[in-house]
Design an enzyme around this catalytic site. Sequence first.
Site, PDB file in Angstrom:
ATOM      1  N   CYS A 161       0.853  -1.218  -0.126  1.00 18.91           N
ATOM      2  CA  CYS A 161      -0.069   0.010   0.087  1.00 18.91           C
ATOM      3  C   CYS A 161       0.939   1.153  -0.027  1.00 18.91           C
ATOM      4  O   CYS A 161       0.614   2.170  -0.686  1.00 18.91           O
ATOM      5  CB  CYS A 161      -0.864  -0.157   1.291  1.00 18.91           C
ATOM      6  SG  CYS A 161      -1.847  -1.465   1.329  1.00 18.91           S
ATOM      7  N   CYS A 179       9.597 -21.642   7.137  1.00 15.91           N
ATOM      8  CA  CYS A 179       7.997 -21.870   7.226  1.00 15.91           C
ATOM      9  C   CYS A 179       7.710 -22.074   8.759  1.00 15.91           C
ATOM     10  O   CYS A 179       7.744 -22.911   9.440  1.00 15.91           O
ATOM     11  CB  CYS A 179       7.631 -23.019   6.525  1.00 15.91           C
ATOM     12  SG  CYS A 179       6.004 -23.844   6.693  1.00 15.91           S
ATOM     13  N   CYS A 238       5.891 -25.514   9.201  1.00 16.01           N
ATOM     14  CA  CYS A 238       6.984 -26.597   9.532  1.00 16.01           C
ATOM     15  C   CYS A 238       7.358 -26.553  10.903  1.00 16.01           C
ATOM     16  O   CYS A 238       7.834 -27.712  11.288  1.00 16.01           O
ATOM     17  CB  CYS A 238       7.951 -26.334   8.296  1.00 16.01           C
ATOM     18  SG  CYS A 238       7.459 -26.282   6.947  1.00 16.01           S
TER      19      CYS A 238
END
Length: 496
Positions: free
Chosen positions: A59, A397, A400
Amino acid sequence: MKFLICALFLAASYVAASAEAEVKVEEGVLVATVDNFKQLIADNEFVLVEFYAPWCGHCKALAPEYAKAAQQLAEKESPIKLAKVDATVEGELAEQYAVRGYPTLKFFRSGSPVEYSGGRQAADIIAWVTKKTGPPAKDLTSVADAEQFLKDNEIAIIGFFKDLESEEAKTFTKVANALDSFVFGVSSNADVIAKYEAKDNGVVLFKPFDDKKSVFEGELNEENLKKFAQVQSLPLIVDFNHESASKIFGGSIKSHLLFFVSREGGHIEKYVDPLKEIAKKYRDDILFVTISSDEEDHTRIFEFFGMNKEEVPTIRLIKLEEDMAKYKPESDDLSAETIEAFLKKFLDGKLKQHLLSQELPEDWDKNPVKVLVSSNFESVALDKSKSVLVEFYAPWCGHCKQLAPIYDQLAEKYKDNEDIVIAKMDSTANELESIKISSFPTIKYFRKEDNKVIDFNLDRTLDDFVKFLDANGEVADSEPVEETEEEEEAPKKDEL
């Protein structure tokens, strides 16, 4: 007296209510709120609305271009207005218009919203909204019209047709109608055709870079004209950034030669600029793209290619239409001759995919969870004497990381089982030609004897893993796990 007091009170209340519904303007952009949104849309036939969050990086990057577009439209006395909504404050509006991410842009035409699908630079925004509010191609009836048209639009495509009812002109109009992100003009005026030295049924793309204009050649059909617009509207060598990403990956050229360079290190002038003639020669087949190591946002891209920023300048070639196949030159030489030879081999199908691989750790099988890399994957996972459960993960991750202790418990439970192996592979550093991973964690079960590959789609709990393994992967009604964090996705095409 009481009546007068009541009247004054009502009048004051009315003024206050009107003030609350007033529309503020910031840098040419209307500030929409719950109080004024309905009236703002009702008062303006065409309104592009950005739903944003103040903390959103995309943005912030869009803001100056959005303001620039609003100001340029106002200067032209266009009826099109640009507005913005702080979705973190105006939650009611965000919910009403199903805002799920930032920025979300919606175009309101007579009160009816449609999703915005254009680019994020001022010229792209203006081109898109202009196309949505007028004819597919603007009729240029005089030289003055054409000159003003080109002045108003940085990139514009003009069709020159003596007969606007010809099949060629109709094809041009169809393409103009289909490509929202481009501005089209059309002219049958003899003076306009002469001014731009155009041929009858000719099409010219005007642009502020490279040769300033490109003339369409070949059979004038929809497919060729669309490709012409997408290819010729980009510079010969494109710099990858948030604004150009959609054009790079949304275009018709799916093979990209990527230059990993440092602008601060002078690599553009030394290595990239001398390649413009080669880029022109191959532009219908290969898109040349620069990726700067100076940008922090590009770190994940370097990881995707198994590289670090100290390796620049260097090149890679990626083929998007074939599971993101990557190719690496044998030589570090970045001369024009060496790079062209590399491209020729690629186009002739003589290059072998470059697959990432780590060195096999000496203690890869020391722990209950076995460590796989590209070199030992087949010998372990495809060993028909055992069933092997493999977690394909990424170090960054979140899901994970949450799975790790459960997966360790699972491996501990089955460590003495001679028929089952629990293993994991870092898919950001190891690649397989036969298996492509698109999200993390991906868990696959390689069944003993027949090597059938079964995806694990149950909840990632110890109980469900045990149930799955004890059933030899044959678990009915497996439901896919719903991922909720954006970071769990492997790099998408529009992120490269």
